[in-house]
Design an enzyme around this catalytic site. Structure first.
Site, mmCIF file in Angstrom:
data_model
loop_
_atom_site.group_PDB
_atom_site.id
_atom_site.type_symbol
_atom_site.label_atom_id
_atom_site.label_comp_id
_atom_site.label_asym_id
_atom_site.label_seq_id
_atom_site.Cartn_x
_atom_site.Cartn_y
_atom_site.Cartn_z
ATOM 1 N N VAL A 156 0.838 -1.203 0.000
ATOM 2 C CA VAL A 156 0.000 0.000 0.000
ATOM 3 C C VAL A 156 0.872 1.251 0.000
ATOM 4 O O VAL A 156 2.071 1.185 0.254
ATOM 5 C CB VAL A 156 -0.986 0.027 1.204
ATOM 6 C CG1 VAL A 156 -1.933 -1.151 1.136
ATOM 7 C CG2 VAL A 156 -0.252 0.073 2.522
ATOM 8 N N CYS A 157 0.208 2.342 -0.298
ATOM 9 C CA CYS A 157 0.839 3.661 -0.378
ATOM 10 C C CYS A 157 1.737 3.901 0.835
ATOM 11 O O CYS A 157 1.291 3.681 1.958
ATOM 12 C CB CYS A 157 -0.260 4.720 -0.427
ATOM 13 S SG CYS A 157 0.305 6.408 -0.299
ATOM 14 N N PRO A 158 2.966 4.354 0.657
ATOM 15 C CA PRO A 158 3.599 4.817 -0.580
ATOM 16 C C PRO A 158 4.557 3.802 -1.204
ATOM 17 O O PRO A 158 5.284 4.158 -2.118
ATOM 18 C CB PRO A 158 4.398 6.022 -0.080
ATOM 19 C CG PRO A 158 4.893 5.571 1.265
ATOM 20 C CD PRO A 158 3.777 4.718 1.843
ATOM 21 N N ASP A 174 -2.901 -1.225 -5.511
ATOM 22 C CA ASP A 174 -3.225 -0.111 -4.621
ATOM 23 C C ASP A 174 -3.777 1.016 -5.494
ATOM 24 O O ASP A 174 -3.100 1.483 -6.425
ATOM 25 C CB ASP A 174 -1.965 0.342 -3.882
ATOM 26 C CG ASP A 174 -2.262 1.437 -2.885
ATOM 27 O OD1 ASP A 174 -2.310 1.153 -1.688
ATOM 28 O OD2 ASP A 174 -2.469 2.603 -3.318
ATOM 29 N N ARG A 233 5.239 5.884 7.762
ATOM 30 C CA ARG A 233 4.694 5.732 6.398
ATOM 31 C C ARG A 233 4.934 7.021 5.595
ATOM 32 O O ARG A 233 5.354 6.981 4.438
ATOM 33 C CB ARG A 233 3.190 5.410 6.471
ATOM 34 C CG ARG A 233 2.556 5.087 5.125
ATOM 35 C CD ARG A 233 1.128 4.597 5.295
ATOM 36 N NE ARG A 233 0.168 5.658 5.533
ATOM 37 C CZ ARG A 233 -0.462 6.331 4.573
ATOM 38 N NH1 ARG A 233 -0.244 6.052 3.306
ATOM 39 N NH2 ARG A 233 -1.325 7.297 4.882
#
Lengths: 100, 78, 89
Positions: free
Chosen positions: B17-19, B44, C19
């Site tokens: 998933v992002c990123p 994604d 993230r």
């Protein structure tokens, strides 16, 4: 000058609107990127309408909308459904970045 | 994948998933030679707009993009 | 445009801070992390930290024992003066 606003909470809508309007009013470009809890503000008309101000661009992290169950239905197409790439662009291109 | 374009590399980032898909795509492209082609496979949804935007900004040619059953494929030439 | 030097100060929402840090590398800016509170033993936090480690980003901690490079709060404050953007998360 270009101002970046990273919106990662849903508590500061009045400040986001006020600072954006003030900066744009002074002729500065503003880039807004919403992620994390901040994507909840996409459902607030005051936030979703910020893209209408000249030289204000709004984007958000699509992944966060899935995590927080935020619907993208009816969002103006000028608000870019993006990713952390858009945050990287905002940070790279902005002279100053604040977090709200 | 296009039958006419031979990819030098295939990058399968399904499940990430992002990123991560964008970071891995960018880092792989950085290590490739100019003119080489990569085939990226992702699921994604954030890649849909971000990979084309990333290509445009970096000056990479997005040769082909496809979306099928929640899977996004991108053929990019450095 | 020249590359930027960005500091991410990791506080409460550590998984999202990690993230975001990974994502900020996309345009080849320099990203350093400053951990001000102990790592949370949560699956998502540790998974996102793995992404940070894979990219060899510098991670400093203002406390001892995390297996990370230790900095005092004073050292951290001095270093932060070198960054273009400081993102507390």
């Amino acid at each position: 000058m270009k101002l970046g606003i990273l919106v990662n909470k849903d508590k500061n809508l009045d400040h986001i609107i006020g600072i954006t309007e003030a900066a744009a009013g002074k002729g500065h470009e503003v880039a807004i990127f919403a992620m994390d809890e901040g994507v909840r503000l996409l459902r607030e008309p005051g936030f979703a309408g910020l893209h209408k101000i000249q030289d204000v661009a709004v984007s958000f992290c699509d992944h966060s909308t899935h995590v927080f169950g935020v619907s993208k239905d009816g969002l103006p197409e000028e608000i870019l459904c993006g990713s952390q790439y858009n945050n990287a662009v905002m940070n790279h291109d902005s002279d100053r970045v604040i977090i709200l | 994948m296009s039958t006419e374009i031979k990819a030098d590399k295939v990058l399968d980032v399904k499940g990430l998933v992002c990123p991560r898909p964008m970071v891995m795509t960018m880092n792989t492209l950085k290590a490739m030679d100019k003119g080489q082609v990569i085939h990226v496979i992702a699921n994604d949804s954030s890649t849909k707009h971000s990979i084309p935007a990333l290509c445009e900004r970096a000056g990479y040619k997005l040769v082909e993009t496809k979306e099928e059953g929640g899977t996004f494929t991108f053929i990019i030439q450095k | 445009m020249d590359s930027k030097k960005i500091a991410v100060i990791v506080r409460d929402r550590q998984a999202e801070a990690f993230r975001m840090s990974v994502g900020l590398t996309i345009l080849e800016d320099t990203i350093d992390l400053f951990l001000c509170r102990p790592l949370k033993a949560e699956e998502e936090v540790l998974a996102q930290l793995e992404g940070v480690k894979e990219l060899d980003l510098k991670v400093f901690a203002t406390f001892q024992g995390a297996g990370l490079e230790h900095l005092t709060a004073e050292d951290m404050a001095e270093r932060l003066l070198d960054y273009d953007h400081i993102l507390p998360y």
